[in-house]
Design an enzyme around this catalytic site. Structure first.
Site, PDB file in Angstrom:
ATOM      1  N   GLU A  70      67.900  44.652  35.992  1.00 18.93           N
ATOM      2  CA  GLU A  70      67.396  43.246  37.031  1.00 18.93           C
ATOM      3  C   GLU A  70      68.840  42.603  36.796  1.00 18.93           C
ATOM      4  O   GLU A  70      68.464  41.248  35.710  1.00 18.93           O
ATOM      5  CB  GLU A  70      66.413  42.652  37.370  1.00 18.93           C
ATOM      6  CG  GLU A  70      66.298  41.158  37.230  1.00 18.93           C
ATOM      7  CD  GLU A  70      66.665  42.079  39.091  1.00 18.93           C
ATOM      8  OE1 GLU A  70      66.915  43.286  39.746  1.00 18.93           O
ATOM      9  OE2 GLU A  70      67.455  41.236  39.775  1.00 18.93           O
ATOM     10  N   GLY A 135      63.217  40.469  45.895  1.00 17.05           N
ATOM     11  CA  GLY A 135      63.760  40.157  47.679  1.00 17.05           C
ATOM     12  C   GLY A 135      61.740  39.156  47.863  1.00 17.05           C
ATOM     13  O   GLY A 135      61.466  39.022  48.804  1.00 17.05           O
ATOM     14  N   ASN A 139      60.223  35.997  50.044  1.00 19.39           N
ATOM     15  CA  ASN A 139      60.235  36.336  51.225  1.00 19.39           C
ATOM     16  C   ASN A 139      59.215  35.361  52.129  1.00 19.39           C
ATOM     17  O   ASN A 139      58.586  34.978  50.974  1.00 19.39           O
ATOM     18  CB  ASN A 139      60.905  38.114  51.494  1.00 19.39           C
ATOM     19  CG  ASN A 139      59.493  38.793  51.251  1.00 19.39           C
ATOM     20  OD1 ASN A 139      58.253  38.540  50.813  1.00 19.39           O
ATOM     21  ND2 ASN A 139      59.973  39.625  50.470  1.00 19.39           N
ATOM     22  N   MET A 142      55.791  38.393  55.219  1.00 17.36           N
ATOM     23  CA  MET A 142      54.983  38.956  55.616  1.00 17.36           C
ATOM     24  C   MET A 142      55.174  41.209  56.173  1.00 17.36           C
ATOM     25  O   MET A 142      56.114  40.925  56.027  1.00 17.36           O
ATOM     26  CB  MET A 142      56.017  39.031  57.741  1.00 17.36           C
ATOM     27  CG  MET A 142      55.952  36.964  58.169  1.00 17.36           C
ATOM     28  SD  MET A 142      57.230  36.907  59.292  1.00 17.36           S
ATOM     29  CE  MET A 142      56.291  37.780  60.246  1.00 17.36           C
ATOM     30  N   GLU A 382      58.840  36.410  65.812  1.00 18.44           N
ATOM     31  CA  GLU A 382      58.134  36.110  64.616  1.00 18.44           C
ATOM     32  C   GLU A 382      57.587  33.846  64.804  1.00 18.44           C
ATOM     33  O   GLU A 382      59.176  33.397  65.250  1.00 18.44           O
ATOM     34  CB  GLU A 382      58.283  35.738  62.328  1.00 18.44           C
ATOM     35  CG  GLU A 382      58.332  34.754  61.899  1.00 18.44           C
ATOM     36  CD  GLU A 382      58.567  35.032  60.469  1.00 18.44           C
ATOM     37  OE1 GLU A 382      60.153  36.498  60.143  1.00 18.44           O
ATOM     38  OE2 GLU A 382      59.757  33.447  59.303  1.00 18.44           O
ATOM     39  N   HIS A 465      67.751  40.491  56.697  1.00 20.36           N
ATOM     40  CA  HIS A 465      66.847  41.949  56.958  1.00 20.36           C
ATOM     41  C   HIS A 465      68.132  43.280  56.896  1.00 20.36           C
ATOM     42  O   HIS A 465      68.875  43.956  57.382  1.00 20.36           O
ATOM     43  CB  HIS A 465      66.170  42.151  57.538  1.00 20.36           C
ATOM     44  CG  HIS A 465      65.181  41.266  57.993  1.00 20.36           C
ATOM     45  ND1 HIS A 465      64.271  41.402  59.016  1.00 20.36           N
ATOM     46  CD2 HIS A 465      64.078  40.543  57.211  1.00 20.36           C
ATOM     47  CE1 HIS A 465      62.887  40.662  58.677  1.00 20.36           C
ATOM     48  NE2 HIS A 465      63.895  40.462  57.759  1.00 20.36           N
ATOM     49  N   GLY A 493      66.667  49.039  50.758  1.00 22.59           N
ATOM     50  CA  GLY A 493      66.284  49.205  52.024  1.00 22.59           C
ATOM     51  C   GLY A 493      67.860  49.707  52.772  1.00 22.59           C
ATOM     52  O   GLY A 493      67.451  50.174  54.276  1.00 22.59           O
ATOM     53  N   ASN A 503      59.778  43.313  60.244  1.00 25.70           N
ATOM     54  CA  ASN A 503      59.711  42.875  59.341  1.00 25.70           C
ATOM     55  C   ASN A 503      60.325  43.819  58.782  1.00 25.70           C
ATOM     56  O   ASN A 503      59.106  45.146  58.134  1.00 25.70           O
ATOM     57  CB  ASN A 503      59.126  42.069  58.751  1.00 25.70           C
ATOM     58  CG  ASN A 503      58.648  40.531  59.544  1.00 25.70           C
ATOM     59  OD1 ASN A 503      58.566  40.607  60.846  1.00 25.70           O
ATOM     60  ND2 ASN A 503      59.735  38.975  59.195  1.00 25.70           N
TER      61      ASN A 503
HETATM   62  P1  FAE Z   1      65.318  43.647  47.041  1.00 26.08           P
HETATM   63  O1  FAE Z   1      63.941  43.785  47.106  1.00 26.08           O
HETATM   64  O2  FAE Z   1      66.719  43.121  47.818  1.00 26.08           O
HETATM   65  O3  FAE Z   1      66.073  44.090  45.424  1.00 26.08           O
HETATM   66  C1  FAE Z   1      67.463  44.306  44.869  1.00 26.08           C
HETATM   67  C2  FAE Z   1      66.958  43.814  43.392  1.00 26.08           C
HETATM   68  O4  FAE Z   1      68.652  44.657  43.193  1.00 26.08           O
HETATM   69  C3  FAE Z   1      67.893  42.092  43.321  1.00 26.08           C
HETATM   70  O5  FAE Z   1      65.761  41.989  42.268  1.00 26.08           O
HETATM   71  C4  FAE Z   1      68.910  42.147  43.010  1.00 26.08           C
HETATM   72  O6  FAE Z   1      68.919  41.244  42.201  1.00 26.08           O
HETATM   73  C5  FAE Z   1      68.826  43.709  41.839  1.00 26.08           C
HETATM   74  N1  FAE Z   1      70.137  43.663  41.887  1.00 26.08           N
HETATM   75  C6  FAE Z   1      71.315  44.218  42.420  1.00 26.08           C
HETATM   76  N2  FAE Z   1      72.414  44.127  42.956  1.00 26.08           N
HETATM   77  C7  FAE Z   1      72.196  44.560  40.830  1.00 26.08           C
HETATM   78  C8  FAE Z   1      73.560  44.490  40.250  1.00 26.08           C
HETATM   79  N3  FAE Z   1      74.147  44.885  40.438  1.00 26.08           N
HETATM   80  N4  FAE Z   1      72.467  44.472  39.097  1.00 26.08           N
HETATM   81  C9  FAE Z   1      71.510  44.385  38.557  1.00 26.08           C
HETATM   82  N5  FAE Z   1      70.657  44.407  39.517  1.00 26.08           N
HETATM   83  C10 FAE Z   1      71.084  44.327  40.943  1.00 26.08           C
HETATM   84  O7  FAE Z   1      65.770  45.605  47.461  1.00 26.08           O
HETATM   85  N6  FAE Z   1      60.879  40.649  55.008  1.00 26.08           N
HETATM   86  C11 FAE Z   1      59.675  41.283  55.208  1.00 26.08           C
HETATM   87  O8  FAE Z   1      59.520  42.292  55.068  1.00 26.08           O
HETATM   88  N7  FAE Z   1      58.728  40.194  55.069  1.00 26.08           N
HETATM   89  C12 FAE Z   1      59.186  39.142  55.689  1.00 26.08           C
HETATM   90  O9  FAE Z   1      58.205  37.949  55.297  1.00 26.08           O
HETATM   91  C13 FAE Z   1      60.490  39.081  54.359  1.00 26.08           C
HETATM   92  N8  FAE Z   1      61.118  37.235  54.982  1.00 26.08           N
HETATM   93  C14 FAE Z   1      62.008  37.702  54.359  1.00 26.08           C
HETATM   94  C15 FAE Z   1      62.323  35.694  53.871  1.00 26.08           C
HETATM   95  C16 FAE Z   1      63.685  36.344  52.984  1.00 26.08           C
HETATM   96  C17 FAE Z   1      64.446  34.151  53.048  1.00 26.08           C
HETATM   97  C18 FAE Z   1      65.180  36.615  52.691  1.00 26.08           C
HETATM   98  C19 FAE Z   1      65.899  36.639  51.633  1.00 26.08           C
HETATM   99  C20 FAE Z   1      64.281  38.187  53.181  1.00 26.08           C
HETATM  100  C21 FAE Z   1      63.195  38.719  53.919  1.00 26.08           C
HETATM  101  N9  FAE Z   1      62.498  39.879  54.230  1.00 26.08           N
HETATM  102  C22 FAE Z   1      60.764  39.850  54.696  1.00 26.08           C
HETATM  103  C23 FAE Z   1      63.548  41.032  53.681  1.00 26.08           C
HETATM  104  C24 FAE Z   1      62.992  41.404  52.840  1.00 26.08           C
HETATM  105  O10 FAE Z   1      62.397  41.216  51.720  1.00 26.08           O
HETATM  106  C25 FAE Z   1      63.671  42.643  52.341  1.00 26.08           C
HETATM  107  O11 FAE Z   1      64.270  43.723  53.009  1.00 26.08           O
HETATM  108  C26 FAE Z   1      63.459  43.352  50.496  1.00 26.08           C
HETATM  109  O12 FAE Z   1      63.245  42.880  49.271  1.00 26.08           O
HETATM  110  C27 FAE Z   1      64.655  44.937  50.337  1.00 26.08           C
HETATM  111  O13 FAE Z   1      63.814  45.165  49.627  1.00 26.08           O
HETATM  112  P2  FAE Z   1      65.092  46.084  48.164  1.00 26.08           P
HETATM  113  O14 FAE Z   1      64.103  47.431  47.847  1.00 26.08           O
HETATM  114  O15 FAE Z   1      65.785  47.141  49.801  1.00 26.08           O
END
Ligand code: FAE
Length: 526
Positions: A70, A135, A139, A142, A382, A465, A493, A503
């Site tokens: 990570e 994320g 986030n 939700m 939302e 998203h 994702g 979401n």
């Molecule tokens: P993610 O959770 O983005 O995890 C990827 C991980 O990989 C991260 O920790 C990175 O640091 C790590 N990474 C990336 N590149 C590298 C690399 N080269 N080497 C090592 N590590 C790396 O992926 N979604 C909802 O359903 N409900 C909500 O209320 C909501 N609110 C949100 C609010 C904000 C402000 C944001 C930014 C997003 C929100 N989302 C929400 C979206 C949701 O958090 C997002 O879709 C997921 O976190 C994506 O999940 P993944 O497993 O794809």
């Protein structure tokens, strides 16, 4: 279990030997020609968000030893508290000199490996989480299950029945999804923004819905009664929550660590990956400190590699590795990308004579407006909080629309960065929906389009998203194994083709559960 015990330092001479006994963890370190440490690990996962955490737990439960890399910080271990919206600090931004919230970035910062990052493209800015938990740290929590009809439209090949009766309920339980108590919501001053939002929506003829969340609402009630330290009621959310939120480090990752089979290496950023002749992978990693400075170059050598770096992270790794190491890629990689129809808008002069939307606001959204079944203007929105420490009589909405025109992510070899083919033409219908919504709300309730928050009232360039680019069943087999590869998987994702109508993290988690279950059953990790 400490790192020394976990990564055994025996030097193995013949490459490939270690994987003959894949059930037995035989990580070893040796030195490459460039004096980089080579660490042997049978299964490596990149990224600790939803896809990474699910994969880690299920593999560890199946008795596999897993190393999870990570790039962000392990906040729990570091014991550094998260900042709140009114006082940005260490956790507020990923190595930036200024805060990067969607609005009001007036705060200077000392660069630190914070939880929130923003990736800026010409016509769109994409916010992502960094740190152990991905994320889930930043986030709004939700936890929305997509509409079954839309899920079937997006994933016609999946068994919807199984998802709605098994994977979604499973994910709800693992993520500790719960619903706010209506009595608390009715009286709590911190939820005036939701009550006003719902009343106004009804007045305008829209249908509202209660939105489940992973924030522990029983904890929030105690916060309100001052029995425990405040978090959601203390403007904590996009820079992390110190209490109350069941982020992945408290759910999936905690359970995975409890098996004793998982090692998480934080502040380990993967630069690129290389396919070796024997179909194993070399993963080039930079270990940094919290200022982003390089501590060590490392190479992880693995038989099985899972990319779960989030949509943008996974695409960056695949496309960059293709450019620099000739990693074979299916032609569909980068295509079918979308912003999940994200479109922000707001209204000013909302109930200015009766306390507006409230000076005190919880950071956790619990209300939504469901206009999905309107054939002409289908959207979900939302009712978002805007906790600015004073009443600004402003309502904020994050619309989620269909994505009629998909974008494409490519790699610019000269600038060594991702390029995104996405402009205003991709958001035309989303803007029409937002205009329709705001007009109808203002007509029924008063108020104006929010020039206070956005240029001309619309935030077409705000994306929370990002989805797609590595679509399930197109660039991968039915369970996330990449075409053109035998030992490389994508579980995040990027598997969802740019849109899911709500979401996305519940869907990302459910798809990851489905894929990893079948991959394990199919003896991919035997
Ligand atoms: P993610 O959770 O983005 O995890 C990827 C991980 O990989 C991260 O920790 C990175 O640091 C790590 N990474 C990336 N590149 C590298 C690399 N080269 N080497 C090592 N590590 C790396 O992926 N979604 C909802 O359903 N409900 C909500 O209320 C909501 N609110 C949100 C609010 C904000 C402000 C944001 C930014 C997003 C929100 N989302 C929400 C979206 C949701 O958090 C997002 O879709 C997921 O976190 C994506 O999940 P993944 O497993 O794809």
């Amino acid at each position: 279990m400490d790192r020394k015990k976990f990564i055994k330092t025996s030097v193995l001479a013949v490459s490939g030997f270690y994987f003959l006994q894949s059930n037995l963890f035989r990580a070893a370190e040796r030195t490459s020609d460039k004096q980089n440490k080579i660490i042997e690990a049978p299964i490596v996962i990149i990224g600790s968000g939803y896809g990474g955490a699910v994969s880690a737990l299920r593999l560890c439960e199946a008795g596999k030893k897993v190393v999870l890399l990570e790039m962000g910080l392990n906040w729990e271990k570091s014991r550094i508290p998260f900042s709140n919206l009114l006082k940005p600090g260490k956790s507020s931004a990923w190595l930036k000199k200024k805060s990067i919230a969607p609005f009001m970035n007036i705060f200077s910062l000392t660069p630190f490996t914070g939880t929130l990052d923003r990736l800026d493209f010409d016509h769109i800015n994409i916010w992502v989480g960094r740190g152990v938990g991905g994320g889930s740290l930043v986030n709004g929590g939700m936890a929305v299950t997509p509409k079954e009809s839309y899920f079937k439209e997006v994933f016609p090949q999946l068994d919807a029945e199984k998802f709605y009766h098994h994977y979604f309920p499973l994910v709800h339980e693992e993520l500790k999804v719960n619903i706010i108590d209506e009595e608390f919501l009715k009286d709590c001053p911190y939820y005036k923004f939701t009550r006003v939002g719902e009343e106004e929506a009804h007045q305008a003829g829209f249908k509202t819905m209660r939105v489940p969340n992973v924030y522990d609402f029983k904890y929030m009630e105690k916060e309100f009664r001052n029995e425990v330290p405040r978090s959601a009621l203390n403007t904590e959310v996009i820079y992390g929550n110190n209490h109350g939120k069941n982020s992945l480090d408290k759910t999936y990752l905690k359970k995975a660590l409890e098996t004793g089979n998982l090692e998480i290496l934080d502040l380990h950023r993967v630069d690129d990956i290389k396919l070796n002749d024997d179909k194993t992978y070399s993963v080039n990693v930079q270990q940094t400190d919290t200022s982003g400075a390089l501590i060590a170059d490392k190479i992880f050598h693995c038989k099985k590699l899972i990319l779960a770096a989030g949509t943008m992270g996974t695409l960056q790794l695949l496309l960059r590795s293709n450019a620099v190491n000739g990693l074979p890629l299916h032609e569909g990689i980068g295509k079918n990308w979308g912003n999940n129809g994200n479109f922000m808008t707001g209204r000013n002069w909302v109930k200015p004579l009766s306390g507006g939307t409230g000076a005190k606001q919880s950071t956790i959204p619990v209300g939504g407006i469901d206009n999905w079944d309107d054939k002409e203007h289908p959207f979900f929105t939302e009712i978002a909080p805007l906790p600015m420490g004073m009443d600004v009589a402003t309502a904020l909405y994050l619309l989620i629309n269909r994505v009629d025109k998909k974008g494409e992510v490519t790699y610019d070899t000269i600038n060594r960065s991702l390029k995104l083919n996405w402009d205003e033409s991709h958001t035309v219908k989303m803007k029409e929906n937002a205009k329709y919504f705001v007009r109808k709300m203002n007509k029924a309730n008063g108020g104006t389009r929010s020039h206070f928050l956005f240029n001309n009232g619309f935030g077409a360039d705000i994306c929370y998203h990002p989805l797609g680019g590595c679509v399930l069943g197109e660039t991968t087999n039915e369970y996330g194994k990449l075409k053109e590869h035998e030992n490389l998987y994508v579980l995040d994702g990027s598997l969802i083709p740019g849109t899911i109508g709500v979401n996305p993290f519940v869907t990302i988690t459910a798809i990851a559960e489905y894929c990893i279950e079948n991959l394990i059953k199919g003896s991919e990790f035997a």
